[in-house]
Design an enzyme around this catalytic site. Structure first.
Site, PDB file in Angstrom:
ATOM      1  N   GLU A   1       0.778  -1.267  -0.146  1.00  0.00           N
ATOM      2  CA  GLU A   1      -0.044  -0.178   0.214  1.00  0.00           C
ATOM      3  C   GLU A   1       0.797   1.210  -0.047  1.00  0.00           C
ATOM      4  O   GLU A   1       0.343   2.415   0.485  1.00  0.00           O
ATOM      5  CB  GLU A   1      -0.933   0.022   1.198  1.00  0.00           C
ATOM      6  CG  GLU A   1      -1.739  -1.425   1.309  1.00  0.00           C
ATOM      7  CD  GLU A   1      -2.774  -1.349   0.155  1.00  0.00           C
ATOM      8  OE1 GLU A   1      -2.606  -0.624  -0.857  1.00  0.00           O
ATOM      9  OE2 GLU A   1      -3.803  -2.089   0.562  1.00  0.00           O
TER      10      GLU A   1
ATOM     11  N   TYR B   1     -16.758  13.006  19.350  1.00  0.00           N
ATOM     12  CA  TYR B   1     -15.540  12.674  19.619  1.00  0.00           C
ATOM     13  C   TYR B   1     -14.757  12.318  18.149  1.00  0.00           C
ATOM     14  O   TYR B   1     -13.681  12.693  17.798  1.00  0.00           O
ATOM     15  CB  TYR B   1     -15.587  11.470  20.445  1.00  0.00           C
ATOM     16  CG  TYR B   1     -16.099  11.731  21.764  1.00  0.00           C
ATOM     17  CD1 TYR B   1     -15.786  12.605  22.622  1.00  0.00           C
ATOM     18  CD2 TYR B   1     -17.342  11.258  22.097  1.00  0.00           C
ATOM     19  CE1 TYR B   1     -16.288  13.144  23.806  1.00  0.00           C
ATOM     20  CE2 TYR B   1     -17.988  11.647  23.309  1.00  0.00           C
ATOM     21  CZ  TYR B   1     -17.511  12.491  24.185  1.00  0.00           C
ATOM     22  OH  TYR B   1     -18.184  12.841  25.364  1.00  0.00           O
TER      23      TYR B   1
END
Length: 211
Positions: free
Chosen positions: A70, A116
Site C-alpha cells: 500500500e 469525539y
C-alpha cells in the site's frame, strides 16, 4: 525514542486496540527525508527492526524488507496533508463493515453522531473500490475534492494520517469507535449533532468538514 522504535510501538498499540487482526494493516512515518514503513505480511503486534522498510520521499526503497503493497496509499495521503508525519491503514471490523454500506453523505461515510469523531478525525469520505495494492488507490485520494485526514476504502478498511504517529493512532481508535456506533444505529431513527454544532466542533479542533 527512535523513529523505528516509535513505529514498532505504534504497531503494538493498534493490535492491543483490536484494530489489526492477523497480519493485516500497515503503518508508516516520515523521518526527515525518509519514510519508514512496515514490511509486507508483517504482524503489527510483533514488529522487529528487521520488519521495517526504509523508503525515500518518492517511495523508492532504500533498505530493509519489501514494504507493504500500500505504498501508493500512504504517499498520496502524505501529499494531501503535507504537515502530517504518519499514516495508519487497518482492516478493523467496524470500519470494514461501514465501508460495505452506502455512505451517509458524499463528504462523509460516517454521520455526526458523537463529538469525539468530529474532534479527532472530522469527515471521512468513502472512496471507490480499488483492489489492495492497486496504485489507483493513491489516485483516488489525490483526486478527491474533499479535504480529509481519514477515509474509508470501499469494501476494504480505513486509512488516516496525523501530525505524528501517536495522533494518527488516536484518530484511528476514534474512527473505529465512530464506525461501531454507526453500525449499531444503522436503520434506527438517529439523532444527529446539529450542523452549526458540527461546524463549531470541527472548527475548534481544526478538523475538515464540508457542508
Amino acid at each position: 525514542m527512535s523513529a523505528e522504535a516509535r513505529l514498532i510501538a505504534a504497531g503494538r498499540a493498534l493490535v492491543e486496540a483490536g484494530l489489526s487482526p492477523g497480519s493485516s494493516g500497515n503503518v508508516s512515518l516520515r523521518d526527515g527525508d525518509r519514510i519508514l514503513m512496515t514490511g509486507t505480511g508483517t504482524r503489527l503486534g510483533l514488529l522487529e527492526p528487521t520488519d521495517i522498510a526504509v523508503l525515500d520521499g518518492e517511495g523508492n526503497q532504500l533498505s530493509g524488507p519489501k514494504p507493504s503493497k500500500e505504498v501508493a496509499l500512504h504517499l498520496a495521503l502524505y501529499a494531501k496533508n503535507p504537515d502530517h508525519r504518519a499514516v495508519v491503514h487497518v482492516h478493523s471490523p467496524f470500519a470494514v463493515a461501514v465501508s460495505c454500506l452506502a455512505p451517509w453523505s458524499e463528504h462523509s461515510a460516517i454521520p455526526p453522531l458523537t463529538p469525539y469523531s468530529l474532534m479527532r478525525v472530522g469527515q471521512v469520505p468513502l472512496l471507490p473500490f480499488a483492489a489492495p495494492g492497486d496504485p489507483a488507490m493513491g489516485r483516488l485520494i489525490t483526486d478527491s475534492a474533499f479535504p480529509f485526514r481519514g477515509a474509508l476504502l470501499a469494501n476494504h478498511g480505513a486509512v488516516v494520517s496525523g501530525e505524528d504517529i501517536e495522533r494518527a493512532i488516536d484518530s484511528m481508535v476514534e474512527f473505529e469507535e465512530a464506525c461501531r456506533i454507526t453500525v449499531l444505529t444503522d436503520g434506527a431513527d438517529r439523532r444527529l449533532i446539529a450542523p452549526d454544532q458540527v461546524r463549531a466542533i470541527t472548527g475548534q479542533w481544526g478538523m475538515p468538514w464540508s457542508d
